[in-house]
Scaffold this active site. Structure first.
Site, short mmCIF file in Angstrom:
data_model
loop_
_atom_site.label_atom_id
_atom_site.label_comp_id
_atom_site.label_asym_id
_atom_site.label_seq_id
_atom_site.Cartn_x
_atom_site.Cartn_y
_atom_site.Cartn_z
N SER A 21 0.76 -1.19 -0.17
CA SER A 21 -0.05 -0.04 0.11
C SER A 21 0.89 1.14 0.32
O SER A 21 0.42 2.36 -0.48
CB SER A 21 -1.06 0.05 1.24
N LYS A 64 -11.27 1.09 -2.51
CA LYS A 64 -10.30 1.80 -3.34
C LYS A 64 -10.78 1.77 -4.79
O LYS A 64 -11.81 2.50 -4.99
CB LYS A 64 -8.99 0.99 -3.05
N HIS A 91 -5.12 -2.95 -2.98
CA HIS A 91 -4.68 -2.18 -4.06
C HIS A 91 -4.38 -2.85 -5.52
O HIS A 91 -3.83 -2.25 -6.49
CB HIS A 91 -3.09 -1.13 -3.93
#
Ligand SMILES: *Cc1c(COP(=O)(O)O)cnc(C)c1O
Length: 383
Positions: free
Chosen positions: A182, A240, A210
């Protein structure tokens, strides 16, 4: 001042002296790329909304329709009355995208890790964690009261050494890593980790917060390597690239059934609002149906790294390590003066001495903004 207030004030002074005090700043995100902050409109390179889906018309429409139909809140834990129909629709999409039997949606990624690790691992067991893994993997391991060992970042040899020494003393062993790190943007060597886990009869868990929507054609870190690793526990977040909120675990049917019975953050916490769940399904349909979209954040990150003269991006995340917290803060202020938001990341989010700017590239960033940011970094920050 009460003793409690004095305690708090002293702690804050300590943080301030080390340039580590943090404050909340009003930040309005009125599209997927810009923010209004401190009275100015900035191009943000600090949002994890990699595909700008938080403002996508289809995603917003799905949320609105679900609010009209089911209201604003789930009403209870999913095991009581909170399991609205959008959950099953979302879980089947997640399982399909990740190539798993089943999926379970949690309140957030943090809650997923805090709940699933203790549901699978006990105090006589071992958790092996990459040293740069996200805070919530550590939280899950600590809540499990397990023996926790860190292996050096992406260092398979070190992980193998630890397993050779400590594996025999434990019934169950979990190896846990970010799929895309991250704060560093690099990828874990998942095929090697999967082979290591198989050799030592350990369970591999990958946090793909991610990766989803960004690498592996949008399917995440498992799909970003030359071979397809076997990963029995794939968790991630809907906050995200999916542009909303919530966490998930994809695994076998048996594991998911156990998680739904035993993960305390699932059992004892209210289900996500139905609108959030419906929005995530709409977003996943876009991710699954448009691999070209998913390729854009990395393409933009690479455009930046080449122009700025820093190592090639491997994901949408590009760190530029500046060392001291005050250097990262000063660089961030300089970029903000030029109309760019790149928040300084300081310890304890990253190791001491590695404060940095962390750029997050999204599908919708304009080439001209990326090029101007790269020039600023080259000429004003890294020069
Ligand atoms: C953001 C993040 C999480 C937490 O997810 P939330 O849904 O925001 O709670 C977990 N793991 C990693 C690697 C993350 O970056």
């Amino acid at each position: 001042m009460t003793a409690l207030d004095q305690f708090a004030a002293q702690k804050l002074r300590d943080l301030e002296a080390r340039q580590l005090r943090r404050t909340l700043i009003d930040t309005a995100r009125t599209d997927g790329i810009h923010v209004l902050r401190n009275g100015r409109r900035l191009v943000s390179f600090s949002c994890n909304d990699y595909l700008n889906l938080s403002h996508h018309p289809q995603v917003k429409a799905a949320a609105s329709a679900a609010i009209e139909r089911y209201g604003t809140g789930a009403g209870a834990s999913r095991l009581v009355t909170g399991n609205h129909p959008p959950f099953a629709a979302l879980e089947s999409r997640l399982a399909r995208l990740k190539g798993a039997d089943a999926a379970c949606v949690f309140g957030s990624g943090y809650l997923a890790n805090a709940g699933m690790v203790p549901a699978l691992i006990g105090r006589d067991d071992l958790v092996l964690v990459d040293e740069l893994s996200h805070a919530c993997l550590w939280a899950g391991a600590r809540l499990a009261r397990a023996n926790v060992l860190a292996y050096r970042h992406n260092d398979i040899e070190h992980a193998a050494t630890l397993l050779a020494e400590f594996r025999p003393q434990h019934a169950n062993v979990l190896i846990a890593t970010d799929g895309v790190f991250s704060m560093d943007g690099d990828l874990a060597p998942l095929p090697d980790l999967a082979a290591l886990a198989a050799r030592h009869d350990a369970w591999l868990m990958v946090d793909d917060a991610h990766g989803l929507g960004v690498v592996g054609g949008g399917r995440g870190a498992r799909f970003a390597h030359a071979t397809l690793p076997d990963i029995p526990l794939q968790m991630g977040t809907l906050s995200k690239a999916v542009g909303g909120y919530g966490g998930y675990l994809c695994a076998s049917r048996a594991v998911i059934d156990l998680i739904e019975n035993r993960a305390r953050s699932f059992v004892y916490s209210t289900g996500l609002p139905p609108a959030t769940v419906a929005a995530a399904s709409a977003a996943l349909d876009i991710v699954a149906g448009d691999p070209d979209l998913a390729a854009k954040p990395l393409r933009n990150a690479r455009r930046f790294t080449r122009a700025a003269g820093v190592p090639d991006a491997q994901s949408a995340i590009v760190p530029v390590i500046l060392g001291k917290a005050e250097h990262a803060l000063a660089a961030s202020r300089r970029l903000e003066e030029e109309g760019f938001l790149a928040v300084a990341i300081r310890p304890p989010t990253v190791p001491d001495g590695t404060a940095r700017l962390r750029f997050a590239f999204t599908a919708g960033h304009a080439d001209a903004d990326i090029d101007r940011l790269a020039a600023l970094m080259r000429e004003r920050v890294l020069a």
